[in-house]
Design an enzyme around this catalytic site. Structure first.
Site, PDB file in Angstrom:
ATOM      1  CG  HIS A 295       2.218  21.952  -4.909  1.00 34.37           C
ATOM      2  ND1 HIS A 295       2.741  23.068  -4.269  1.00 34.37           N
ATOM      3  CD2 HIS A 295       1.743  22.394  -6.095  1.00 34.37           C
ATOM      4  CE1 HIS A 295       2.586  24.129  -5.035  1.00 34.37           C
ATOM      5  NE2 HIS A 295       1.986  23.766  -6.142  1.00 34.37           N
ATOM      6  CD  GLU A 326       6.394  25.262  -6.085  1.00 36.04           C
ATOM      7  OE1 GLU A 326       7.320  26.082  -6.044  1.00 36.04           O
ATOM      8  OE2 GLU A 326       5.533  25.238  -6.993  1.00 36.04           O
ATOM      9  CG  HIS A 361       1.577  20.535  -9.988  1.00 34.97           C
ATOM     10  ND1 HIS A 361       2.523  21.463 -10.361  1.00 34.97           N
ATOM     11  CD2 HIS A 361       0.695  21.204  -9.200  1.00 34.97           C
ATOM     12  CE1 HIS A 361       2.229  22.640  -9.828  1.00 34.97           C
ATOM     13  NE2 HIS A 361       1.131  22.508  -9.124  1.00 34.97           N
TER      14      HIS A 361
END
Length: 553
Positions: A295, A326, A361
């Protein structure tokens, strides 16, 4: 309207006939019938007029109304209206035609909110039963609205813990209210948030609470979870929080540990097997690289991703790369990973999430068809002949489930060891000769304890019969202590204990600054009240005990 007019005429005719044949009583009956018919006609005309005055909504307007209802529950805070809002959103969606559903678009709403098939929710278990008993393991996850992944990854971990510890009740909490609302509205599955789960435990008389997060690391989600638990800790006899999957966070990318190694080995083995290779080396011989997408976070724990990359290198996994959605840390950003894979000479890429859950995701940011998905970006680079996606979370891997079970076991053992230490304490040893001692710092909560680098101990100094105990805590999240109850701390500010800044060194050589405190001690082996003040400005009551002093040479 013509039919109603005919009915009225018939009623009047009947009135006339009855009047001529039956006298006054019949006349009154006929008059009543006439009045009733007239009233019904007036009401029908009003309804018809109202319907005529309300314009029929267009397809776009109906779809927009549904989008507004979805956006209203796409929030991180639960309210008294949440249940009604979830039901209303689903009912409005169900009332749309297939064509109208395709028009749903809002700030967060789209046709996939209710329309995407993510598997059978009936295969999951929200674990919100009230038959808890005195011992509970609360498994805390961020959560996912993807039903298949929730059952395989989150429920997979929960089931493994339930099998490993049958004498404990395993329950669930999600920290993402947005996801809780989504699952509730779409599938009518009710999952507890942190407050609901902790209140459920309190109401059911739980005495010993173990909290096992499925979080990957000590990041922002973990910190928020600890804050939520702190508000309820005093309602239990004992609370212990188990380690997240990757264990402690080190200071830089070079720091690795046994947990990270176990995760790296299990993840790579699963990915290699799912790709149909006999080994990672066999994949390398076909110029195939594995890219694991995490993530990412702005939290200081983001170094964990760099550490996982270091761990892969230490294991000799040359064709394994670690990235993040990210792009934090920076070297894990997608374009940097693409360049690293290209420079290493690999022409085929297998993408797989470095996440406990293969949810949004994994399905969208990694394997989606949008131009900014990792699959699309790797394809658009033109460097690779083949891009394959494995949509599978860590939580479904047996070895990962066992690692969580091991972390839970360690947390359970802290409850037992603390109880044994308190039972063995000798309160008669209240008087010590002047000197410096090493002593155990026993508390009623795993959130307030001596730093792990100190092995649960601190330094006891006795001078002229006055005892002072210095303890180094786990972080800088506790800013003041008060000997006594939390309710009295605010009224006696002069008695607040101020922190010192201590440097602790862990077994792997990592050093870290934390807060420490000098605590006055009246007696050895006896419980006393010690309130703590957190960074959010709330005082909490705790009970501590200084035991088993040993002279320091």
């Amino acid at each position: 309207m013509k039919k109603l007019t005919l009915l009225l005429s018939a009623a009047l005719l009947a009135s006339s006939v009855l009047s001529g044949c039956s006298g006054s009583a019949s006349t009154q009956t006929a008059a009543s019938a006439t009045e009733s018919a007239a009233e019904e006609t007036t009401a029908a005309q009003a309804d018809e007029s109202a319907e005529a005055s309300e314009p029929e909504l267009s397809d776009e307007e109906l779809a927009s109304n549904v989008a507004t209802l979805i956006d209203a529950i796409y929030v991180q805070t639960r309210t008294e209206e949440t249940d009604e809002q979830c039901a209303a959103a689903k009912a409005a969606w169900n009332a749309l035609t297939d064509e109208q559903k395709e028009l749903v678009e809002g700030e967060n709403a789209d046709p996939d909110y209710f329309g995407r098939d993510t598997g059978d929710a009936a295969l999951d278990d929200p674990r919100n039963q009230d038959d808890i008993g005195e011992n509970e393991i609360l498994v805390v996850s961020f959560g996912t609205s993807f039903n298949d992944s929730r059952a395989a990854d989150i429920k997979g971990v929960e089931d493994a813990l339930a099998a490993a510890y049958p004498e404990w009740s395993v329950r669930r909490a999600f920290t993402a209210q947005i996801i809780i609302n989504h699952v509730q509205a779409r599938d009518e599955e009710f999952i507890d948030n942190m407050d609901q789960a902790l209140l459920r435990a309190v109401d059911n008389g739980v005495k010993n609470l173990i909290v096992q997060p499925t979080h990957l690391m000590h990041g922002a989600e973990y910190d928020e979870m600890c804050d939520a638990i702190a508000a309820y800790a005093d309602h239990f006899d004992a609370v212990a929080i188990a380690e997240p999957l990757l264990g402690e966070v080190g200071a830089d990318a070079s720091v690795i540990n046994a947990d990270k190694q176990a995760v790296a080995e299990a993840l790579v083995a699963a990915a290699v097997a799912d790709a149909g290779y006999d080994s990672l080396d066999a994949a390398a011989e076909t110029n195939t690289a594995f890219v694991f997408m995490g993530h990412g976070t702005a939290h200081t724990a983001k170094v964990s991703y760099s550490q996982m990359a270091s761990q892969m290198a230490a294991l000799g996994y040359d064709n394994v790369f670690v990235g993040t959605v990210e792009g934090e840390p920076e070297e894990t950003e997608c374009s940097n990973i693409i360049e690293a894979v290209r420079e290493a000479g690999y022409t085929s890429v297998i993408l797989r999430p470095l996440m406990v859950v293969a949810g949004d995701h994994a399905n969208n940011d990694m394997a989606g068809d949008d131009e900014d998905s990792w699959k699309s970006c790797f394809t658009a680079s033109g460097y690779f002949d083949d891009i394959t996606c494995q949509i599978a979370g860590l939580g479904r891997i047996t070895e990962i489930q066992q690692l969580y079970a091991d972390h839970t076991a360690a947390a359970i053992s802290t409850l037992s060891s603390n109880a044994q230490t308190l039972d063995a304490s000798d309160s008669a040893a209240a008087t010590l000769e002047d000197g410096v001692y090493s002593a155990e710092f026993n508390t009623d909560s795993s959130m307030f304890h001596a730093n792990e680098a100190c092995d649960g101990k601190g330094t006891l100094t006795v001078e002229n019969g006055v005892m002072t105990f210095h303890v180094s805590l786990v972080s800088k999240n506790i800013v003041n202590l008060y000997v006594g109850k939390a309710a009295d701390a605010a009224t006696d500010p002069s008695a607040l204990l101020e922190p010192t800044t201590d440097t602790v060194t862990y077994s792997d050589g990592l050093s870290e600054e934390v807060y420490g405190f000098d605590i006055p001690v009246a007696a050895i082996g006896e419980d006393f009240d010690l309130a703590i003040l957190g960074t959010k400005g709330t005082w909490y009551d705790h009970v501590v005990n200084i035991a088993n002093p040993e002279p320091i040479d």
